[in-house]
Each structure stands twice: as C-alpha cells, then as structure tokens.
Motif scaffolding. Structure first.
Motif, short mmCIF file in Angstrom:
data_model
loop_
_atom_site.label_atom_id
_atom_site.label_comp_id
_atom_site.label_asym_id
_atom_site.label_seq_id
_atom_site.Cartn_x
_atom_site.Cartn_y
_atom_site.Cartn_z
N ALA A 59 0.95 -1.11 0.00
CA ALA A 59 0.03 -0.09 0.06
C ALA A 59 0.91 1.12 0.16
O ALA A 59 1.86 1.42 0.82
CB ALA A 59 -0.94 0.09 1.31
N LEU A 112 -1.64 -4.40 0.59
CA LEU A 112 -3.13 -4.13 0.50
C LEU A 112 -3.81 -5.47 0.28
O LEU A 112 -3.68 -6.33 -0.68
CB LEU A 112 -3.43 -3.11 -0.79
CG LEU A 112 -4.84 -2.76 -0.98
CD1 LEU A 112 -5.19 -1.90 0.25
CD2 LEU A 112 -4.83 -1.92 -2.31
N ILE A 157 -5.32 -3.09 4.96
CA ILE A 157 -4.03 -3.34 4.99
C ILE A 157 -3.21 -4.16 6.07
O ILE A 157 -3.75 -3.93 7.31
CB ILE A 157 -3.07 -1.89 4.74
CG1 ILE A 157 -3.69 -0.84 3.84
CG2 ILE A 157 -1.51 -2.07 4.79
CD1 ILE A 157 -3.44 0.42 4.08
N TYR A 193 -10.26 0.27 2.33
CA TYR A 193 -9.14 -0.31 2.10
C TYR A 193 -8.48 -1.03 3.17
O TYR A 193 -8.68 -0.35 4.38
CB TYR A 193 -8.22 0.75 1.60
CG TYR A 193 -8.56 1.42 0.35
CD1 TYR A 193 -7.99 1.00 -1.13
CD2 TYR A 193 -9.36 2.34 0.36
CE1 TYR A 193 -8.15 1.68 -2.19
CE2 TYR A 193 -9.85 3.04 -0.88
CZ TYR A 193 -9.15 2.56 -2.10
OH TYR A 193 -9.32 3.39 -3.13
N TYR A 245 -4.93 6.55 -4.02
CA TYR A 245 -5.32 5.25 -3.75
C TYR A 245 -6.46 5.16 -4.60
O TYR A 245 -7.19 4.08 -4.75
CB TYR A 245 -5.95 5.30 -2.58
CG TYR A 245 -4.93 4.79 -1.28
CD1 TYR A 245 -4.96 3.39 -0.82
CD2 TYR A 245 -3.88 5.56 -0.82
CE1 TYR A 245 -3.78 2.84 -0.29
CE2 TYR A 245 -2.89 5.02 -0.25
CZ TYR A 245 -2.90 3.75 0.29
OH TYR A 245 -1.79 3.27 1.13
#
Length: 200
Positions: free
Chosen positions: A29, A149, A143, A141, A132
C-alpha cells in the motif's frame, strides 16, 4: 505537420499526467502522511505491524449517512480498533465542495454519530485520494501488518443508501479482517466501490 505532432504530444502528456494511481491488492500500500483533525500527523508507515483500515467518507453523502446513522460504521470502528486495528477515516473533499468541513466540524460529526476511528484525516488537496484511486464515499481499504493491501472496494455487497439493506448485506471489510487476522486467505480482495463520487 510539426505543429500537429506537438499538439498530439501535448494531449498525451495531459492524459498521462491525469491518470490516477492504480493500487493493486496483494501489493504494498502506498505510504502517505496527513494531519488529523486534532493537529497530529499520521503516516501509514507508522503503523507497520498492525492491520489498518482506510475509510473514505463524506458526511453529506446519503450512502455514508446510511452507514453512520444506522450505527454500522461506528460499530465496525469500535469492534476492530478494540482488536488493535488502526482505523483512518479520510475526507478528500476539496475546499468549498460537498463534504468539506472544518476539523472541528469533522470531530463533531464523529461525536454525534458515536463513531470511533483512530483518526480523522482531511485530504483537502485530494493527494491521498488520488494516490489510492478512491472514487466514491464510502471506499474501503484493508492493509495487513506487512504493509500489503489485502482488500479494496465497497464496504458491502448491496450498493444502496437504504438502511434496511444492511440486514442482508455481506460486509467485505469485516470478512477481510476476520480472515486475515485468523491467518486465512482473503476470499474477496477487490470489488467495485459504490456511493457518492469523491468531491475532488
């Protein structure tokens, strides 16, 4: 002819410079730093070793209101922050556009909704939203502690603003967190988010 070539190059440069980042599930990410509504800086890299949820929100969006008024989003925040998850609520509305609040107004919104994110992060310039490729509110999202991710997309599988639909919706965020926190693979790692467009 030369002018035509230059014109074509200029158009291509414009197009490529406006292509947003495409974050890919399973990959690292992108790191970022934002200042929260209480004046404290947060970098994603600060939370290496922890699960992190990024939630794009806009208090004026009906789809966001559905998840806050019902208690769905606040309950998720409380459940998972109690398990050590870092929950960052990000607002990428540009100044003067829908959902653009002062830090104090964001804090009041969260207080009124009995919400409990780790931090609320204004992203007025939209840099992190574009990093993003956040298209809607909500966009979610997840992580993992290694910084990868593991989920991106919609909060659940029923794209509506109707609170009643929460009763039968499958929540992708809790499914991803529960699986990963128990050492299992995430069954669904990417979906199409739904809601209001992010007001860049």
């Amino acid at each position: 002819m030369f002018k035509k070539v230059l014109s074509t190059i200029a158009i291509l440069v414009f197009i490529t410079s406006n292509v947003w980042a495409q974050v890919v599930s399973g990959q690292a990410a992108p790191n970022f730093t934002l200042t929260d509504t209480n004046g404290q800086q947060h970098s994603l890299s600060d939370y290496k070793g922890k699960f992190v949820v990024l939630e794009w929100f806009n208090p004026d969006c009906p789809f966001v209101k559905k998840h806050y008024i019902s208690g769905n989003m606040p309950n998720l925040q409380k459940e998972y922050t109690a398990k050590g998850v870092i929950w960052l609520s990000i607002n990428s509305s540009a100044s003067g556009k829908q959902g653009s609040y002062t830090p104090q107004e964001f804090n009041q919104f969260m207080k009124d909704k009995n919400a409990a994110p780790t931090a609320v992060l204004p992203d007025t310039e939209g840099k992190v939203g574009r990093l993003y490729d956040a298209q809607t509110t909500p966009s979610m999202y997840v992580i993992n502690p290694q910084g990868a991710l593991i989920y991106q997309g919609a909060i659940d599988d029923i794209p509506s603003a109707d609170i009643e639909d929460l009763k039968t919706a499958k929540n992708y965020v809790s499914a991803a967190l529960d699986a990963a926190m128990n050492g299992k693979p995430v069954a669904v790692s990417t979906t199409k988010s739904y809601g209001c467009s992010v007001k860049y």
